[in-house]
Design an enzyme around this catalytic site. Structure first.
Site, PDB file in Angstrom:
ATOM      1  N   GLU A 101       0.813  -1.219   0.000  1.00 31.51           N
ATOM      2  CA  GLU A 101       0.000   0.000   0.000  1.00 31.51           C
ATOM      3  C   GLU A 101       0.851   1.276   0.000  1.00 31.51           C
ATOM      4  O   GLU A 101       0.856   2.040   0.973  1.00 31.51           O
ATOM      5  CB  GLU A 101      -0.915   0.003   1.230  1.00 31.51           C
ATOM      6  CG  GLU A 101      -1.865  -1.175   1.292  1.00 31.51           C
ATOM      7  CD  GLU A 101      -2.512  -1.332   2.658  1.00 31.51           C
ATOM      8  OE1 GLU A 101      -2.161  -0.566   3.580  1.00 31.51           O
ATOM      9  OE2 GLU A 101      -3.353  -2.228   2.819  1.00 31.51           O
ATOM     10  N   CYS A 107      -1.695  32.815  13.679  1.00 24.98           N
ATOM     11  CA  CYS A 107      -1.409  33.354  15.005  1.00 24.98           C
ATOM     12  C   CYS A 107      -0.971  32.211  15.914  1.00 24.98           C
ATOM     13  O   CYS A 107      -1.694  31.794  16.825  1.00 24.98           O
ATOM     14  CB  CYS A 107      -2.644  34.051  15.557  1.00 24.98           C
ATOM     15  SG  CYS A 107      -2.326  35.000  17.043  1.00 24.98           S
TER      16      CYS A 107
END
Length: 468
Positions: free
Chosen positions: A321, A396
């Site tokens: 995978e 921020c």
């Protein structure tokens, strides 16, 4: 070590070398069509970064379609060849969690790969893109009844069961629907992969899988075999992500095949498949030296053949995978520089901060995993010396760092374009709306043309979700 140029000094990580040319592109960090034009502007797929920014805005994820598909096909072919004489080839499941959109699912379908998903949203995108239902797998440690029902109704090829409780849930839903559910058992094999603790997934103390050492895996086998509504397709293991050491896969395969043999011995059931997972590493910086698909496939084929021979069992069908190693290098994020500043550090050193118009909302990996990235000036060539810089976002948050350490031209300034390579995996997939920033779009480029795979969000999109 200190960085040269512009009177600015800062401590340099041991793996980061000051470049002789700040315009140089390290090939292992970029997709195959990336280069620079005569003016030094970054190009990809026949388009310049300036053209892409003018058409699609910034920040934007720029996906090199030719590169993505070539990497996917390379895995497909490498595993088909390496396992041809062992089990008539191995199946490659693209790990959609790294990045998935309808267009990507369409490429996967056209190029003959299977698809690994972790939610109904992911397998719905896969189906929408034309992936065969029986070539789709569904993972997850806490699948809802709705997801399991939808997967069985769609005819997905495998449900990877993650707990003893889930066995009973899948069996009950299959009984209600009058179908036989194809399942694999995710086994925690007790391997400590050399990677970040948050993405190491085969040691005992974590949320995934059925413990081999604790006896859960054997109990799960007995329970599945006892349910006529369930068809045990095989065993699954995934040991983590961003792994470069094949030794961990060898231990994992040995333990998984030992259980595989035990199932045959104890229950008289010869399981048709095993899945060795993914997690193959990619290069984010010059520090990383990943293996290619052919070498990975060849090494895994040797391991499986040797372990099956030693245990006297037939080689089952094998699947893997890969996700990050396909999608990651195919994409870079294009930003616009806003401000720059030099900051004094302890000991008289200084660091340059280069602020861009995105940040942790489009790349959380630096904050979450302490990940390293590279960067380059994309809108022009520069003759200025390189200074050690930190690329930061506009959020921020003091931890809003995109690239911790990179040599960028001393004259990098507001309005310049900056490109960060290797952002195709887990960046757009994990993006957020922190500070109410709309998420960037994803643009694919090929043969001098661009098209939107995922459109840029707008403030209106955010307001549409606000019920106030």
């Amino acid at each position: 070590m200190h960085s040269p140029g512009a009177g600015v000094t800062a401590i340099v990580p041991s793996w980061l070398q000051a470049p002789a040319d700040v315009n140089e592109l390290l090939p292992q960090l970029w997709s195959r069509t990336v280069g620079r034009d005569a003016d030094g502007v970054l190009t990809v797929g026949g388009l310049s970064a300036a053209e892409i920014a003018a058409t699609h805005g910034t920040p934007v994820f720029v996906l090199d379609e030719e590169d993505f598909r070539a990497r996917a096909v390379a895995y497909r072919d490498a595993f088909a060849d390496a396992f041809a004489d062992l089990c008539d080839g191995a199946d490659v499941y693209y790990a959609g969690k790294s990045f998935l959109a309808t267009g990507v699912a369409r490429w996967i379908a056209e190029d003959g790969l299977h698809l690994d998903t972790c939610s109904s949203g992911e397998f719905t995108l896969g189906l929408r893109g034309g992936v065969r239902p029986d070539w789709i797998a569904l993972h997850g440690n806490n699948k809802s009844r709705g997801e399991i029902r939808a997967a069985l109704q769609a005819g997905l090829g495998r449900i990877v069961v993650d707990s003893l409780e889930e066995i009973e849930v899948v069996a009950s839903i299959a009984r209600e629907l009058g179908v036989v559910a194809p399942v694999m058992l995710r086994v925690t094999v007790g391997v400590e992969a050399h990677t970040h603790s948050y993405i190491a997934t085969a040691h005992e103390d974590q949320k995934f899988g059925l413990s081999l050492a604790g006896g859960q895996a054997e109990l799960a086998v007995a329970r599945v075999v006892g349910h006529p509504e369930l068809q045990l397709r095989g065993l699954h293991s995934h040991i983590g992500s961003q792994i470069f050491d094949m030794g961990a896969f060898e231990v994992s395969a040995r333990r998984l095949l030992g259980l595989h043999h035990g199932v045959q011995r104890e229950h008289g059931v010869e399981l048709p498949e095993i899945d060795l997972g993914g997690g193959f590493g990619m290069a984010y910086t010059s520090e990383h030296q990943p293996l290619g698909p052919a070498e990975i496939a060849g090494r895994l084929a040797e391991i499986v053949a040797r372990e099956c021979l030693s245990q006297g069992i037939a080689v089952p069908k094998v699947s893997v995978e890969p996700g990050r190693s396909i999608s990651g290098p195919s994409t870079f994020t294009l930003y616009e520089v806003g401000t720059t500043k030099d900051v004094a550090l302890d000991g008289g050193a200084r660091r340059r901060y280069v602020s861009v118009d995105g940040g942790m909302s489009d790349n959380i990996r630096t904050a979450l995993y302490d990940a390293d990235y590279s960067a380059t000036l994309a809108s022009r060539a520069s003759t200025a010396p390189g200074v050690l810089s930190r690329v930061v976002g506009k959020h921020c948050e003091s931890g809003d760092v995109v690239v911790k350490d990179e040599f960028l031209p001393a004259d990098a300034a507001a309005g310049d374009l900056l490109a960060v390579p290797g952002t195709g995996a887990y960046c757009r997939s994990m993006a957020s709306n922190y500070n109410q920033l709309p998420r960037p779009g994803v643009v694919s480029v090929r043969d001098g043309a661009s098209r939107v795979l995922v459109r840029r969000e707008t403030p209106e999109d955010l307001l549409a979700l606000d019920a106030g």
